[in-house]
Design an enzyme around this catalytic site. Sequence first.
Site, short mmCIF file in Angstrom:
data_model
loop_
_atom_site.label_atom_id
_atom_site.label_comp_id
_atom_site.label_asym_id
_atom_site.label_seq_id
_atom_site.Cartn_x
_atom_site.Cartn_y
_atom_site.Cartn_z
NE ARG A 25 -1.62 -1.74 4.25
CZ ARG A 25 -1.66 -1.20 4.81
NH1 ARG A 25 -2.81 -1.17 5.43
NH2 ARG A 25 -0.57 -1.69 6.30
NE ARG A 60 9.64 27.56 3.76
CZ ARG A 60 8.21 28.17 3.36
NH1 ARG A 60 8.08 28.78 4.27
NH2 ARG A 60 7.86 27.96 2.55
CG HIS A 63 12.00 31.56 11.44
ND1 HIS A 63 12.20 30.91 10.30
CD2 HIS A 63 12.50 32.83 10.63
CE1 HIS A 63 11.96 31.27 9.35
NE2 HIS A 63 12.23 32.89 9.63
CE LYS A 73 10.13 25.65 15.17
NZ LYS A 73 10.78 26.54 13.79
CG HIS A 120 14.42 25.15 12.58
ND1 HIS A 120 13.53 24.93 12.09
CD2 HIS A 120 14.91 23.76 12.41
CE1 HIS A 120 13.07 24.35 11.23
NE2 HIS A 120 14.31 22.83 11.81
CE1 TYR A 133 9.56 24.40 10.51
CE2 TYR A 133 7.51 24.12 9.29
CZ TYR A 133 8.46 24.92 9.24
OH TYR A 133 9.56 25.01 8.27
#
Length: 180
Positions: A25, A60, A63, A73, A120, A133
């Site tokens: 699957r 990104r 932060h 996190k 991060h 996250y």
Amino acid sequence: MIMNIEDTFINGLKIIHLEKFMDERGSFLKVFNFETYRELGLETEYLESYFSISAKNVIRGMHFQVPPYEHTKLVFCNYGNVLDVILDLRRNSATFKKYFSIHLDTERPKLLYIPKGCAHGFLSLTDCSIVTYFQTSVHKALYDRGVKYNSFGMDWGIKDPIVSKRDDLFVGIDRFNSPF
């Protein structure tokens, strides 16, 4: 829940290796179990969750949120491949202003458990990298901060990354005054 937890040189930063179950699957992963996390002494109350979809060469980060809304996190790459980076911003830490990087992808599934006081960010190495996250605090814009992605010695391995205007305006690590 089958997992193997690996400590890193940054205190509290952990790599949680997950077991991927596959059959005709497709595949299946369990990324969180309250009882298992509690038994291991990990945070169990996550108040908010996000996912981002990024094109190749998008950076990104870096932060974090300042007290009283700092957070632990959990980060997971659902799809694609990212170079994930954590920067220790805790003044009293032996690894203050040091960073750790790791590839997160769907082939070798793992979570990053990022402690409070660390920034991060990540670089998407493929088109359509999806990253999830989980955070132990709710996002508060007034407490949201960052450190400029290219100011702390990390070699991202690309010349012209795609970076948001907001992320590009963050202060460099040399002008950073840690609230942690």
